[in-house]
Design a protein around this motif. Structure first.
Motif, PDB file in Angstrom:
ATOM      1  N   ARG A  84     -59.738  29.167  49.307  1.00 18.27           N
ATOM      2  CA  ARG A  84     -59.875  27.712  49.416  1.00 18.27           C
ATOM      3  C   ARG A  84     -60.221  27.267  50.826  1.00 18.27           C
ATOM      4  NH1 ARG A  84     -54.116  26.239  46.952  1.00 18.27           N
ATOM      5  NH2 ARG A  84     -53.681  28.192  48.088  1.00 18.27           N
ATOM      6  N   PHE A  85     -60.012  28.147  51.811  1.00 13.82           N
ATOM      7  CA  PHE A  85     -60.249  27.794  53.205  1.00 13.82           C
ATOM      8  C   PHE A  85     -61.060  28.886  53.882  1.00 13.82           C
ATOM      9  CE2 PHE A  85     -56.254  25.863  51.889  1.00 13.82           C
ATOM     10  CZ  PHE A  85     -56.427  24.535  52.264  1.00 13.82           C
ATOM     11  N   ILE A  87     -57.889  21.358  58.979  1.00 16.79           N
ATOM     12  CA  ILE A  87     -56.828  21.202  57.976  1.00 16.79           C
ATOM     13  C   ILE A  87     -55.665  20.372  58.529  1.00 16.79           C
ATOM     14  CG2 ILE A  87     -57.418  23.380  56.844  1.00 16.79           C
ATOM     15  CD1 ILE A  87     -54.146  23.214  58.693  1.00 16.79           C
ATOM     16  N   ALA A 121     -51.342  23.626  53.100  1.00 21.19           N
ATOM     17  CA  ALA A 121     -52.431  22.982  53.850  1.00 21.19           C
ATOM     18  C   ALA A 121     -53.347  22.208  52.917  1.00 21.19           C
ATOM     19  CB  ALA A 121     -53.236  24.035  54.601  1.00 21.19           C
ATOM     20  N   ALA A 170     -51.251  29.055  52.631  1.00 21.76           N
ATOM     21  CA  ALA A 170     -52.377  28.188  52.277  1.00 21.76           C
ATOM     22  C   ALA A 170     -51.944  27.038  51.375  1.00 21.76           C
ATOM     23  CB  ALA A 170     -53.469  29.012  51.598  1.00 21.76           C
ATOM     24  N   ASP A 171     -50.887  27.242  50.596  1.00 17.19           N
ATOM     25  CA  ASP A 171     -50.415  26.198  49.680  1.00 17.19           C
ATOM     26  C   ASP A 171     -49.840  24.994  50.419  1.00 17.19           C
ATOM     27  OD1 ASP A 171     -51.163  27.547  47.415  1.00 17.19           O
ATOM     28  OD2 ASP A 171     -49.180  28.365  46.991  1.00 17.19           O
ATOM     29  N   ASP A 222     -57.277  33.144  52.037  1.00 22.16           N
ATOM     30  CA  ASP A 222     -57.294  32.349  50.818  1.00 22.16           C
ATOM     31  C   ASP A 222     -58.690  31.761  50.633  1.00 22.16           C
ATOM     32  OD1 ASP A 222     -56.964  29.670  49.261  1.00 22.16           O
ATOM     33  OD2 ASP A 222     -55.064  30.707  48.910  1.00 22.16           O
ATOM     34  N   SER A 260     -58.700  33.148  57.425  1.00 19.06           N
ATOM     35  CA  SER A 260     -58.106  32.779  56.142  1.00 19.06           C
ATOM     36  C   SER A 260     -58.124  33.955  55.178  1.00 19.06           C
ATOM     37  CB  SER A 260     -58.869  31.600  55.526  1.00 19.06           C
ATOM     38  OG  SER A 260     -58.441  31.349  54.210  1.00 19.06           O
ATOM     39  N   VAL A 318     -59.022  26.275  61.255  1.00 21.35           N
ATOM     40  CA  VAL A 318     -58.752  27.611  60.715  1.00 21.35           C
ATOM     41  C   VAL A 318     -59.467  28.666  61.562  1.00 21.35           C
ATOM     42  CG1 VAL A 318     -59.031  29.145  58.729  1.00 21.35           C
ATOM     43  CG2 VAL A 318     -58.433  26.729  58.377  1.00 21.35           C
ATOM     44  N   SER A 333     -49.256  30.055  61.884  1.00 21.18           N
ATOM     45  CA  SER A 333     -49.572  30.842  60.697  1.00 21.18           C
ATOM     46  C   SER A 333     -48.786  30.256  59.538  1.00 21.18           C
ATOM     47  CB  SER A 333     -49.188  32.313  60.920  1.00 21.18           C
ATOM     48  OG  SER A 333     -49.371  33.068  59.741  1.00 21.18           O
ATOM     49  N   GLU A 350     -51.247  32.933  54.957  1.00 18.08           N
ATOM     50  CA  GLU A 350     -52.663  33.191  54.673  1.00 18.08           C
ATOM     51  C   GLU A 350     -53.601  32.548  55.681  1.00 18.08           C
ATOM     52  OE1 GLU A 350     -50.309  33.543  51.000  1.00 18.08           O
ATOM     53  OE2 GLU A 350     -50.676  31.798  52.275  1.00 18.08           O
ATOM     54  N   LEU A 351     -53.122  31.516  56.371  1.00 17.12           N
ATOM     55  CA  LEU A 351     -53.975  30.793  57.309  1.00 17.12           C
ATOM     56  C   LEU A 351     -53.477  30.945  58.737  1.00 17.12           C
ATOM     57  CD1 LEU A 351     -54.506  27.376  55.446  1.00 17.12           C
ATOM     58  CD2 LEU A 351     -55.896  29.454  55.310  1.00 17.12           C
TER      59      LEU A 351
END
Length: 332
Positions: free
Chosen positions: A80-81, A87, A113, A110-111, A78, A76, A73, A107, A33-34
């Protein structure tokens, strides 16, 4: 958007293992996700093992090693970011089965980071990295088991290494009387500068002879070494004390007895930094930016290397030629 980037790649072809810096395409990155522009990474013992087939760390080839990364980042998926966030990501599958931090781009899920804590830079985060996180988690677990500055000395084994040197500095800041053990005679002055009250030799901890119990010397220990060294440490911990173990550079077998546990009430605490739950992980990083923050963390840097210089540093950490931390500066 960058399409090409540089990375250290470990690859295996025809039973031949190579570790070299290559150009790669963004499409080669795994799903996540990131998308991160990596600023810094670091060299850990586990990273050194990733460069050797017998290390049995890398699960699939090719692999970009580097179990730590800190950066910005780029995009993203996600909530949250967002773009521009700073990060940190350490451990999980990074650099093992998922492309890691020795790369200009990463890459990741997200969980894996967490936001860079306030009062900390990206560079400082990677001076700590997994080694600093492991040291802090070790101290956190010891204190949860009743270890405190007024109850006596705390031993740190492998004290000139990454986890050890971090633990010496953090414990000293917390007001502990730290006894640092090292096999490197030339590092005694360095360890005292980090805050060790006393520096002893490796042989003072384990002289080749194991006994079920010996004279109690320390209330607790941070041990990134393991093996027979750990067995000897356990026999010398005072009543009700604890040992936090996080490494295996001294071997995987611990030939101890039940005596330290049932006659002195010693606790042996396993420290798993790889899959530490995120709420605890965030708590530890918050402590690294507050009560465990090392005022002159740059004093712990052995040296700073480029991506091209990283493969050599991966070998040197396995050979015991690294004092403190090797920082990988990824960004130009």
């Amino acid at each position: 958007m960058i399409s090409e980037f540089r990375a250290v790649v470990v690859d295996k072809k025809n039973d031949s293992l190579s570790v070299e810096t290559k150009k790669m395409d963004k499409e080669d990155l795994p799903a996540g996700e990131l998308l991160i522009r990596v600023a810094y990474s670091s060299v850990n013992f586990k990273d050194g093992l990733a460069g050797r087939e017998e290390g049995k760390i890398v699960q699939t080839y090719p692999m970009i090693p580097g179990i730590d990364l800190a950066g910005t980042v780029i995009s993203s998926k996600d909530s949250r970011f967002k773009e521009g966030d700073h990060i940190i990501a350490t451990s999980y599958e990074i650099g093992v089965s998922h492309f890691g931090g020795y790369s200009e781009l990463a890459s990741i899920p997200a969980d894996w980071a967490l936001p860079l804590p306030q009062n900390m830079t990206l560079k400082e985060a990677m001076i700590y990295g997994t080694a600093g996180f492991t040291a802090a988690l070790s101290i956190h677990r010891l204190e949860a088991n009743g270890v405190s500055p007024e109850n006596g000395e705390v031993l740190v084994t492998g004290a000139s290494g990454g986890v050890g040197s971090m633990a010496v500095s953090m414990l000293a800041k917390r007001g502990y009387q730290v006894v640092a053990s090292t096999g490197q005679q030339q590092e005694h002055g360095y360890l005292k500068e980090l805050g060790a009250a006393r520096v002893i030799s490796r042989e003072d901890v384990y002289n080749g002879e194991l006994k079920p119990l010996q004279k109690g010397e320390w209330q607790a220990a941070v041990d990134p070494v393991g093996g027979k060294n750990l067995a000897s440490v356990l026999s010398k911990i005072t009543r009700g004390g604890a040992v936090a173990v996080s490494g295996l550079t001294g071997g995987t077998e611990v030939p101890t007895t039940v005596h330290p546990f049932i006659l002195r009430g010693i606790s042996l605490l396993g420290v798993d930094s790889a899959y530490c739950p995120m709420p605890l992980r965030q708590e530890i990083w918050t402590r690294l930016a507050s009560d465990l923050q090392i005022e002159n963390s740059e004093a712990l840097i052995d040296r700073e290397v480029s991506l091209e210089e990283t493969p050599a540093a991966m070998e040197e950490i396995l050979e015991g030629k690294v004092r403190g931390r090797v920082l990988v500066k990824v960004e130009n």
